[in-house]
Design an enzyme around this catalytic site. Sequence first.
Site, short mmCIF file in Angstrom:
data_model
loop_
_atom_site.label_atom_id
_atom_site.label_comp_id
_atom_site.label_asym_id
_atom_site.label_seq_id
_atom_site.Cartn_x
_atom_site.Cartn_y
_atom_site.Cartn_z
N LYS A 1 0.69 -1.22 0.00
CA LYS A 1 -0.08 0.01 0.04
C LYS A 1 0.79 1.44 -0.13
O LYS A 1 0.51 2.28 -0.41
CB LYS A 1 -1.02 0.05 1.21
CG LYS A 1 -2.11 -1.04 1.02
CD LYS A 1 -3.04 -1.07 2.22
CE LYS A 1 -4.19 -2.15 2.10
NZ LYS A 1 -5.08 -2.03 3.19
N ASP B 1 -10.30 2.17 2.58
CA ASP B 1 -10.42 1.11 3.70
C ASP B 1 -11.09 1.97 4.78
O ASP B 1 -12.16 1.43 5.51
CB ASP B 1 -9.07 1.21 4.28
CG ASP B 1 -8.23 -0.30 3.84
OD1 ASP B 1 -8.85 -0.91 3.09
OD2 ASP B 1 -6.83 -0.05 3.72
P1 NAP Z 1 0.87 -3.40 8.95
O1 NAP Z 1 0.88 -1.86 8.39
O2 NAP Z 1 1.44 -4.41 8.68
O3 NAP Z 1 0.64 -2.96 10.62
C1 NAP Z 1 0.35 -4.10 11.46
C2 NAP Z 1 0.23 -3.38 12.67
O4 NAP Z 1 -0.36 -4.49 13.61
C3 NAP Z 1 1.15 -2.58 13.36
O5 NAP Z 1 0.55 -1.64 14.11
C4 NAP Z 1 1.97 -3.74 14.37
O6 NAP Z 1 2.74 -3.17 15.39
C5 NAP Z 1 0.59 -4.52 14.85
N1 NAP Z 1 0.91 -5.78 15.21
C6 NAP Z 1 1.30 -6.74 14.54
N2 NAP Z 1 1.58 -8.04 15.01
C7 NAP Z 1 1.18 -7.67 16.46
C8 NAP Z 1 1.17 -8.49 17.67
N3 NAP Z 1 1.65 -9.59 17.47
N4 NAP Z 1 0.82 -7.76 18.66
C9 NAP Z 1 0.26 -6.53 18.66
N5 NAP Z 1 0.37 -5.74 17.60
C10 NAP Z 1 0.86 -6.24 16.37
O7 NAP Z 1 -0.79 -4.06 8.66
P2 NAP Z 1 -2.00 -2.89 8.36
O8 NAP Z 1 -2.27 -2.89 6.80
O9 NAP Z 1 -2.23 -1.97 9.05
O10 NAP Z 1 -3.05 -4.30 8.48
C11 NAP Z 1 -3.53 -4.65 9.92
C12 NAP Z 1 -4.73 -5.83 9.83
O11 NAP Z 1 -5.65 -5.18 9.30
C13 NAP Z 1 -4.39 -6.99 8.80
O12 NAP Z 1 -4.43 -7.87 9.61
C14 NAP Z 1 -5.01 -6.64 7.79
O13 NAP Z 1 -5.67 -7.77 7.04
C15 NAP Z 1 -6.37 -6.06 8.35
N6 NAP Z 1 -7.21 -5.19 7.34
C16 NAP Z 1 -8.25 -5.54 7.18
C17 NAP Z 1 -9.19 -4.81 6.23
C18 NAP Z 1 -10.58 -5.02 5.92
O14 NAP Z 1 -11.28 -4.44 5.05
N7 NAP Z 1 -11.16 -5.90 6.89
C19 NAP Z 1 -8.44 -3.58 5.62
C20 NAP Z 1 -7.12 -3.31 5.92
C21 NAP Z 1 -6.42 -4.07 6.67
P3 NAP Z 1 4.08 -2.59 15.35
O15 NAP Z 1 3.84 -1.17 14.81
O16 NAP Z 1 4.57 -2.69 16.84
O17 NAP Z 1 4.79 -3.53 14.49
#
Ligand code: NAP
Length: 268
Positions: A65, A101
């Site tokens: 992204k 999103d």
């Molecule tokens: P990202 O940019 O990789 O960010 C990941 C986030 O999760 C960061 O804040 C990270 O913290 C945190 N994290 C990862 N593992 C963790 C753990 N074990 N314990 C606590 N915090 C943890 O990913 P993203 O794009 O933001 O996506 C996040 C989630 O949202 C994904 O699972 C994705 O599938 C979902 N999502 C869903 C939709 C939907 O339409 N339903 C849309 C977008 C995203 P740190 O900063 O400390 O690494």
Amino acid sequence: MSQFAVMGCPIDHSLSPVIHQAFGELVGRSVSYERRRVEAGGLAHALEAFAAQGGLGVNVTVPLKTEAFSLSRRLSSRALRAQAVNTVSWAEGAVVGDNTDGVGLIRDLRDNHGLALRGSRVLLVGAGGAAWGVVGPLLDEGVAQLAITNRTAARAQALVDSLGDVRASVFLADDGDKPFDYVINATAAGLSGALPALPETVFPGAVAYDLVYGPRAQGFLSHAQRCGARSALDGLGMLVEQAAESFFLWHGVRPPTEPVLQKLRMPS
Ligand code: NAP
């Protein structure tokens, strides 16, 4: 037939082809929508190749992204605020980036679940791409407080700083003394079966929402309910709503989302 794709890595699990093809059937359009596995660093080439074969639009998911944001020659205000692009189209050969999103989350809460955000206290967990995408739209909906917490605290602080809004703050231990109306898990913790660290006091009476959907959301949602959350919702509705907004951007027609959500919720 107009051609679309979702690009990212991993990509095999993506429901986007099913969702977009169902939208196409509902509004009477022939849509070809495929998954393309594209690793970090490979998006420029993948977009070029797809456009050359007549592709009209691309959804971009993890980990691309931010890359899509950098490659876009034109950006919507939503993409600019989110600093991330999940929907690509082309205009006069130039890549145009948008981000659906945030609107997807708001429509799921407001329209699908009948929930009001105005005046509410929201705790947002996470400070990755998804969190950046939803904070602006949450503030636009008139939330009274938006507390943000993240495993890496500096990233929560950076997100708060970027907003420049007095309603947004980093979550402090004291904030948990009064339960929140919403606790929104925007972390990827559920993907590895982990729970984000939170005091149990944030949950009583709250709507708990995990952006992750399906079984991988259950750890957080069950925990929230054990701690007294009044309801627990996964991110499937957000997924369908953000897809509907992409579909609208590409086709100029807003597809009905309820039949698609019902179909996806049916046990297979
Ligand atoms: P990202 O940019 O990789 O960010 C990941 C986030 O999760 C960061 O804040 C990270 O913290 C945190 N994290 C990862 N593992 C963790 C753990 N074990 N314990 C606590 N915090 C943890 O990913 P993203 O794009 O933001 O996506 C996040 C989630 O949202 C994904 O699972 C994705 O599938 C979902 N999502 C869903 C939709 C939907 O339409 N339903 C849309 C977008 C995203 P740190 O900063 O400390 O690494």
